[in-house]
Design a protein around this motif. Structure first.
Motif, PDB file in Angstrom:
ATOM      1  N   TRP A  11       0.850  -1.205   0.000  1.00  0.00           N
ATOM      2  CA  TRP A  11       0.000   0.000   0.000  1.00  0.00           C
ATOM      3  C   TRP A  11       0.876   1.242   0.000  1.00  0.00           C
ATOM      4  N   ASP A  12       0.617   2.159  -0.965  1.00  0.00           N
ATOM      5  CA  ASP A  12       1.319   3.432  -1.054  1.00  0.00           C
ATOM      6  C   ASP A  12       0.411   4.513  -0.471  1.00  0.00           C
ATOM      7  N   PRO A  13       0.704   5.057   0.722  1.00  0.00           N
ATOM      8  CA  PRO A  13      -0.196   6.036   1.349  1.00  0.00           C
ATOM      9  C   PRO A  13      -0.221   7.384   0.638  1.00  0.00           C
ATOM     10  N   PRO A  33      -8.984  -0.864   0.610  1.00  0.00           N
ATOM     11  CA  PRO A  33      -7.741  -0.356   1.210  1.00  0.00           C
ATOM     12  C   PRO A  33      -7.561  -0.906   2.615  1.00  0.00           C
ATOM     13  N   PRO A  34      -6.375  -0.736   3.199  1.00  0.00           N
ATOM     14  CA  PRO A  34      -6.179  -1.160   4.593  1.00  0.00           C
ATOM     15  C   PRO A  34      -6.923  -0.249   5.552  1.00  0.00           C
ATOM     16  N   VAL A  35      -7.092  -0.694   6.782  1.00  0.00           N
ATOM     17  CA  VAL A  35      -7.769   0.120   7.801  1.00  0.00           C
ATOM     18  C   VAL A  35      -7.023   1.427   8.025  1.00  0.00           C
ATOM     19  N   ASP A  36      -5.709   1.362   8.164  1.00  0.00           N
ATOM     20  CA  ASP A  36      -4.878   2.554   8.368  1.00  0.00           C
ATOM     21  C   ASP A  36      -4.282   2.946   7.021  1.00  0.00           C
ATOM     22  N   GLU A  37      -4.931   3.888   6.321  1.00  0.00           N
ATOM     23  CA  GLU A  37      -4.494   4.271   4.982  1.00  0.00           C
ATOM     24  C   GLU A  37      -3.246   5.149   4.990  1.00  0.00           C
ATOM     25  N   GLY A  38      -2.840   5.640   6.154  1.00  0.00           N
ATOM     26  CA  GLY A  38      -1.694   6.535   6.206  1.00  0.00           C
ATOM     27  C   GLY A  38      -0.374   5.833   6.437  1.00  0.00           C
ATOM     28  N   THR A  49      -6.896 -19.936   3.127  1.00  0.00           N
ATOM     29  CA  THR A  49      -8.119 -19.313   3.651  1.00  0.00           C
ATOM     30  C   THR A  49      -8.772 -18.362   2.652  1.00  0.00           C
ATOM     31  N   GLY A  50      -8.029 -17.968   1.601  1.00  0.00           N
ATOM     32  CA  GLY A  50      -8.565 -17.001   0.655  1.00  0.00           C
ATOM     33  C   GLY A  50      -8.580 -15.584   1.176  1.00  0.00           C
ATOM     34  N   ARG A  51      -7.821 -15.319   2.261  1.00  0.00           N
ATOM     35  CA  ARG A  51      -7.802 -13.985   2.859  1.00  0.00           C
ATOM     36  C   ARG A  51      -6.450 -13.322   2.640  1.00  0.00           C
ATOM     37  N   TRP A  52      -6.481 -11.993   2.691  1.00  0.00           N
ATOM     38  CA  TRP A  52      -5.256 -11.211   2.608  1.00  0.00           C
ATOM     39  C   TRP A  52      -4.721 -10.993   4.022  1.00  0.00           C
ATOM     40  N   GLY A  53      -3.443 -11.323   4.228  1.00  0.00           N
ATOM     41  CA  GLY A  53      -2.835 -11.178   5.539  1.00  0.00           C
ATOM     42  C   GLY A  53      -1.646 -10.236   5.510  1.00  0.00           C
ATOM     43  N   PRO A  54      -1.387  -9.493   6.601  1.00  0.00           N
ATOM     44  CA  PRO A  54      -0.243  -8.580   6.652  1.00  0.00           C
ATOM     45  C   PRO A  54       1.072  -9.346   6.744  1.00  0.00           C
ATOM     46  N   ILE A  82     -12.555  -3.965   5.824  1.00  0.00           N
ATOM     47  CA  ILE A  82     -13.727  -4.742   5.440  1.00  0.00           C
ATOM     48  C   ILE A  82     -14.212  -5.469   6.672  1.00  0.00           C
ATOM     49  N   ALA A  83     -15.530  -5.508   6.862  1.00  0.00           N
ATOM     50  CA  ALA A  83     -16.086  -6.161   8.052  1.00  0.00           C
ATOM     51  C   ALA A  83     -16.027  -7.664   7.863  1.00  0.00           C
ATOM     52  N   GLU A  84     -15.494  -8.358   8.875  1.00  0.00           N
ATOM     53  CA  GLU A  84     -15.430  -9.808   8.863  1.00  0.00           C
ATOM     54  C   GLU A  84     -16.147 -10.340  10.096  1.00  0.00           C
ATOM     55  N   PRO A  85     -16.678 -11.571  10.037  1.00  0.00           N
ATOM     56  CA  PRO A  85     -17.362 -12.127  11.220  1.00  0.00           C
ATOM     57  C   PRO A  85     -16.422 -12.244  12.388  1.00  0.00           C
ATOM     58  N   ALA A  86     -16.986 -11.974  13.602  1.00  0.00           N
ATOM     59  CA  ALA A  86     -16.161 -12.018  14.813  1.00  0.00           C
ATOM     60  C   ALA A  86     -15.730 -13.448  15.086  1.00  0.00           C
TER      61      ALA A  86
END
Length: 279
Positions: A11-13, A33-38, A49-54, A82-86
């Motif tokens: 991610w390029d802020p 985008p990520p939660v923290d865009e800055g 899992t088909g998910r994006w991980g840091p 993005i909202a994901e199930p708890a």
């Protein structure tokens, strides 16, 4: 190497866009985008899992961090917006560690990586103190005194009035205000200071530039305590032409006095607007 596990984006802020580090030419970036865009950060696609991980910063992400210089910082909160199930706290922590380990392995196979120091600037949330209970007050019973036979009858003693226990005053609601960021911009909060758990916190942030005009830099909102599993929620808001940025947050965090913080644009820094009571 299996091409299915080598899909990495950073991610390029500055431009608010994803930069492909590795993968097929027609590979799609993360959908949001990520939660923290800055903050500069890298993510990989976990094929299990088909998910994006840091993961740790990839090569282009490290170059962006060098170009930012003093303006560079790590993310206050990782994850995509993005909202994901708890999930249960223990399972969530195990999944997070497994995803991060897989991401490190991917970048090491791609040609080396660098360790980025994470920043944890959010302090633990405050909890409401238990209200003290007034101890019961004992009242002595009156003692009757025998009167002489020749004396006139005396009036029956009157019992003293029962003491009334003082009611404990509830603590005042948490207060919210405004902050001035490093470039002189003032951001103020408008909305409730008390909200029920399970409800939605709907509020507005007013952005006032030092020289007037409009600001279109995004604001990331952090509500709660990140050091507690499921103890924080976040959202992103962008000011309109009048400098108003509306937002809504699902109040799924624990009850008590919870901190309300923001980050503004791509400049480093986390600002506390105050606290909100969750009932």
């Amino acid at each position: 190497m299996d091409g299915r596990v080598s899909l990495v984006f950073s991610w390029d802020p500055r431009s608010k866009r994803w930069v492909k580090e590795s993968g097929p030419a027609d590979a799609a970036p993360p959908p949001v985008p990520p939660v923290d865009e800055g903050a500069v950060q890298s993510y990989f696609l976990d094929t299990q899992t088909g998910r994006w991980g840091p993961t740790i910063l990839a090569s282009q992400a490290r170059q962006i961090s060098f170009e930012l210089g003093k303006a560079y910082r790590g993310p206050y909160q990782t994850g995509l917006a993005i909202a994901e199930p708890a999930e249960e706290p223990a399972r969530a922590r195990r999944g997070s560690r497994a995803s991060l380990a897989a991401g490190v392995a991917v970048l090491l196979l791609l040609g080396g990586a660098a360790v980025v120091a994470g920043q944890t600037l959010l302090g633990p949330s405050e909890s409401a103190d238990a209200a003290p209970t007034s101890p019961p007050v004992a009242t002595a019973a009156p003692v009757a005194t025998a009167a002489p036979a020749s004396a006139a009858p005396t009036a029956a003693p009157t019992a003293p009035p029962a003491a009334t226990a003082s009611r404990t005053q509830a603590p005042p609601p948490a207060q919210m205000g405004s902050v001035k960021v490093k470039d002189g911009t003032v951001i103020s909060y408008s909305g409730p200071t008390v909200v029920a758990r399970g409800a939605t916190l709907a509020g507005r942030l007013k952005v006032t530039l030092p020289g007037g005009g409009n600001s279109y830099q995004s604001i990331t909102i952090f509500f709660g305590n990140p050091d507690v599993a499921g103890g924080m929620v976040s959202a992103r808001a962008v000011p309109d032409g009048n400098g108003n940025a509306s937002f809504s947050l699902p109040v799924t965090i624990p009850r008590g006095v919870q901190q309300f913080r923001i980050s503004y644009g791509i400049a480093p820094g986390l600002y506390t607007l105050g606290a909100i009571t969750v009932q």
